[in-house]
Design a protein around this motif. Sequence first.
Motif, PDB file in Angstrom:
ATOM      1  N   THR A 230       0.840  -1.191   0.000  1.00 42.36           N
ATOM      2  CA  THR A 230       0.000   0.000   0.000  1.00 42.36           C
ATOM      3  C   THR A 230       0.876   1.243   0.000  1.00 42.36           C
ATOM      4  N   GLN A 231       0.248   2.389  -0.165  1.00 46.09           N
ATOM      5  CA  GLN A 231       0.972   3.662  -0.148  1.00 46.09           C
ATOM      6  C   GLN A 231       1.688   3.870   1.189  1.00 46.09           C
TER       7      GLN A 231
ATOM      8  N   LEU B   6      -4.997  -7.191  -8.548  1.00 43.86           N
ATOM      9  CA  LEU B   6      -4.510  -5.862  -8.207  1.00 43.86           C
ATOM     10  C   LEU B   6      -5.476  -4.795  -8.730  1.00 43.86           C
ATOM     11  N   ARG B   7      -5.915  -4.958  -9.966  1.00 48.48           N
ATOM     12  CA  ARG B   7      -6.887  -4.009 -10.544  1.00 48.48           C
ATOM     13  C   ARG B   7      -8.172  -3.987  -9.721  1.00 48.48           C
TER      14      ARG B   7
ATOM     15  N   HIS C 126      -8.397  -4.682  -6.447  1.00 49.29           N
ATOM     16  CA  HIS C 126      -8.060  -4.006  -5.194  1.00 49.29           C
ATOM     17  C   HIS C 126      -7.965  -2.495  -5.384  1.00 49.29           C
ATOM     18  N   GLN C 127      -7.507  -2.041  -6.551  1.00 48.24           N
ATOM     19  CA  GLN C 127      -7.372  -0.612  -6.831  1.00 48.24           C
ATOM     20  C   GLN C 127      -8.703   0.034  -7.176  1.00 48.24           C
TER      21      GLN C 127
ATOM     22  N   GLU D  87     -10.398  -0.487  -9.981  1.00 49.45           N
ATOM     23  CA  GLU D  87     -10.578  -0.361 -11.430  1.00 49.45           C
ATOM     24  C   GLU D  87     -11.674  -1.290 -11.927  1.00 49.45           C
TER      25      GLU D  87
ATOM     26  N   ARG E  52      -9.277  -0.731   0.471  1.00 51.68           N
ATOM     27  CA  ARG E  52      -9.983   0.449  -0.036  1.00 51.68           C
ATOM     28  C   ARG E  52      -9.396   1.715   0.561  1.00 51.68           C
TER      29      ARG E  52
ATOM     30  N   GLY F 263      -4.557   3.175  -1.636  1.00 50.81           N
ATOM     31  CA  GLY F 263      -3.746   3.265  -2.830  1.00 50.81           C
ATOM     32  C   GLY F 263      -2.863   4.477  -2.877  1.00 50.81           C
ATOM     33  N   PRO F 264      -1.965   4.536  -3.878  1.00 49.67           N
ATOM     34  CA  PRO F 264      -1.839   3.537  -4.929  1.00 49.67           C
ATOM     35  C   PRO F 264      -1.236   2.231  -4.398  1.00 49.67           C
ATOM     36  N   LEU F 265      -1.610   1.157  -5.045  1.00 53.76           N
ATOM     37  CA  LEU F 265      -1.162  -0.177  -4.649  1.00 53.76           C
ATOM     38  C   LEU F 265      -0.150  -0.692  -5.672  1.00 53.76           C
ATOM     39  N   GLN F 266       0.737  -1.566  -5.206  1.00 48.49           N
ATOM     40  CA  GLN F 266       1.759  -2.122  -6.100  1.00 48.49           C
ATOM     41  C   GLN F 266       1.919  -3.609  -5.814  1.00 48.49           C
TER      42      GLN F 266
END
Length: 123
Positions: free
Chosen positions: A33-34, A50-51, A53-54, A56, A65, A68-71
């Motif tokens: 996470t950020q 990942l999409r 979780h983000q 999208e 929730r 983000g941004p998540l990696q």
Amino acid sequence: MSELCDHNKPELQATVGEGSNPAKHWFVYLIRTQQGVLYTGISTDPARRLRQHQGEIVGGAKALRGKGPLQLVWQYQAPNRSIASQWEFQLKKLPKKAKEQLVSLLWQPEFLQGIQQKSYSDK
């Protein structure tokens, strides 16, 4: 140590998984996470997950929730869903320092050693 592969270039061999689709791959993965928190999960498609979780696409974890941004920082292919779930449980019990070493490819837990699958790490 495992070989590295780019998750955008599927070079993984098909493995027999549980269920009716023998080519379905299961992965255990870590998302950062950020704030630097490492989230552990399993999926047949970590990039899609990942999409989700983000935000999208529909279906992300409530725990991520607004974080983000998540990696996606690490993933590892499991032989089947059952083992992926077991690994997820074991990884969730690890201290953050151990998870960071795993992401940095400096360490690998015993339960993953000897498994000849490919992993992905992106810092």
